[in-house]
Write a protein that holds these residues in place. Structure first.
Motif, PDB file in Angstrom:
ATOM      1  N   LYS A 285     -42.679  18.587   7.959  1.00  0.00           N
ATOM      2  CA  LYS A 285     -43.120  19.984   7.791  1.00  0.00           C
ATOM      3  C   LYS A 285     -42.585  20.870   8.901  1.00  0.00           C
ATOM      4  O   LYS A 285     -41.977  21.911   8.653  1.00  0.00           O
TER       5      LYS A 285
ATOM      6  N   GLY B 106     -45.849  13.530   9.456  1.00  0.00           N
ATOM      7  CA  GLY B 106     -44.570  12.856   9.624  1.00  0.00           C
ATOM      8  C   GLY B 106     -43.561  13.063   8.514  1.00  0.00           C
ATOM      9  O   GLY B 106     -42.479  12.479   8.533  1.00  0.00           O
TER      10      GLY B 106
ATOM     11  N   ALA C 154     -40.196  20.187  10.998  1.00  0.00           N
ATOM     12  CA  ALA C 154     -38.725  20.176  10.987  1.00  0.00           C
ATOM     13  C   ALA C 154     -38.170  21.208  10.002  1.00  0.00           C
ATOM     14  O   ALA C 154     -37.200  21.906  10.303  1.00  0.00           O
TER      15      ALA C 154
ATOM     16  N   ASP D 216     -31.648  12.349   3.124  1.00  0.00           N
ATOM     17  CA  ASP D 216     -30.557  11.650   3.833  1.00  0.00           C
ATOM     18  C   ASP D 216     -30.834  10.153   3.911  1.00  0.00           C
ATOM     19  O   ASP D 216     -29.908   9.365   4.090  1.00  0.00           O
TER      20      ASP D 216
ATOM     21  N   SER E 242     -35.226  15.862  17.076  1.00  0.00           N
ATOM     22  CA  SER E 242     -35.736  14.582  16.575  1.00  0.00           C
ATOM     23  C   SER E 242     -37.232  14.424  16.836  1.00  0.00           C
ATOM     24  O   SER E 242     -37.901  13.625  16.199  1.00  0.00           O
TER      25      SER E 242
END
Ligand code: GDP
Length: 179
Positions: free
Chosen positions: A20, A17, A22, A125, A34
């Motif tokens: 990785k 989660g 992404a 972010d 997403s």
């Protein structure tokens, strides 16, 4: 030198989660999704241009539980050229998992060698829920051989994944050229 014929194999490790998949998808396709529905390990073979050279890369994105098994990590690190260890800056436990991976990587290196590694703090972010300071990561990374800290957001910094993989590739190219 014949570096165009060489393949650099990079493995991406880290807790579940943390982003990785992404980061790998962002680097290879420039997109962010997403949800990533993969349940198996994926390997991507590409030719990329780094410093005006075409190089072959193979990126293995490790999924699921295998990453927690020391024997699995050991079998991987003896076969690969470079490592990306990812944690989420919003998740202290994922950072501790990343440091455990760095311990394993150091422990299983062949004597007298080290594998270039980037320690990536992803999800910057989400600054308002940050749990891991960049300064701490920088200090901890310096304790490991050939380990360099970076931060990223696969979600909102579209170029950062490429900066990470390219900086690792540059180290691998320099290392091989100096052999
Ligand atoms: P993996 O299990 O480490 O491969 O993680 P994934 O790539 O599947 O990402 C897990 C979740 O975190 C997904 O819902 C992603 O959309 C999300 N995610 C990944 N990178 C970022 C990021 O930089 N910022 C934010 N806000 N979410 C992210």
């Amino acid at each position: 030198k014949g570096s165009t014929k060489t393949t650099y194999h990079i493995v991406v490790l880290g807790a579940e989660g943390v982003g990785k998949t992404a980061l790998v998808v962002r680097y290879l396709t420039r997109r962010f999704l997403s949800e990533y529905a993969s349940t198996e390990e994926s390997t991507y073979n590409r030719t990329v241009n780094v410093d005006d050279k075409n190089v072959q890369i193979k990126i293995t994105d490790v999924i699921g539980k295998s990453v927690k098994q020391p024997s699995y990590v050991r079998s991987k690190i003896q076969k690969i050229d470079g490592i990306v260890v990812v944690y989420s800056v919003t998740d202290r436990r994922s950072y501790e998992a990343a440091l455990n991976l760095l311990d394993l990587i150091r422990l299983h290196a062949r004597p007298g060698t080290s594998t270039p590694t980037i320690l990536v703090g992803n999800k910057v972010d989400l600054e308002h829920i940050r749990e891991v300071d960049a300064d701490d990561a920088e200090k901890d990374a310096s304790e490991y051989p050939d380990c360099f800290p970076m931060e990223s957001s696969a979600a909102t910094l579209p170029d950062e994944a490429a900066v990470i993989f390219e900086s690792l590739l540059k180290k691998l190219i320099n290392k091989r050229d100096s052999l």
